[in-house]
Design a protein around this motif. Structure first.
Motif: not given
Length: 96
Positions: A34-63
């Motif tokens: 199963v494909h997973v993605l871990i990505q650090e991004l600059n947070c653009m939301e107000a009152d947000c720390p400068p960095k955020e990390t996304i943990f995404a899961v891409f199961p086959e035939n599922q959301t």
């Protein structure tokens, strides 16, 4: 010009990211195919720390689904992941 310090930092970061992926797969019982993605991004939301990390899961035939942690990649601990994934239905009970 090649900078050895930058190269070492990049390798250390890649190893750290791989360790986070291992923990994520372990807590959520995600198989290796199963494909997973871990990505650090600059947070653009107000009152947000400068960095955020996304943990995404891409199961086959599922959301696909994702988790967000408002921390830089190298600041994330195993405890942070336990807390982040604890409410997910597939998450294992945190080790004591």
């Amino acid at each position: 010009m090649f900078n050895f310090d930058d190269s070492k930092k990049s390798v250390d970061r890649a190893i750290y990211k791989k360790n986070l992926e291992y923990l994520m797969r372990s807590y959520l019982e995600i198989p290796e195919d199963v494909h997973v993605l871990i990505q650090e991004l600059n947070c653009m939301e107000a009152d947000c720390p400068p960095k955020e990390t996304i943990f995404a899961v891409f199961p086959e035939n599922q959301t696909p689904f994702q988790f967000r942690l408002h921390k830089a990649l190298e600041d994330i601990t195993e405890y942070d992941l336990q807390q982040l994934f604890s409410d997910h239905p597939k998450a294992r009970k945190a080790r004591t």
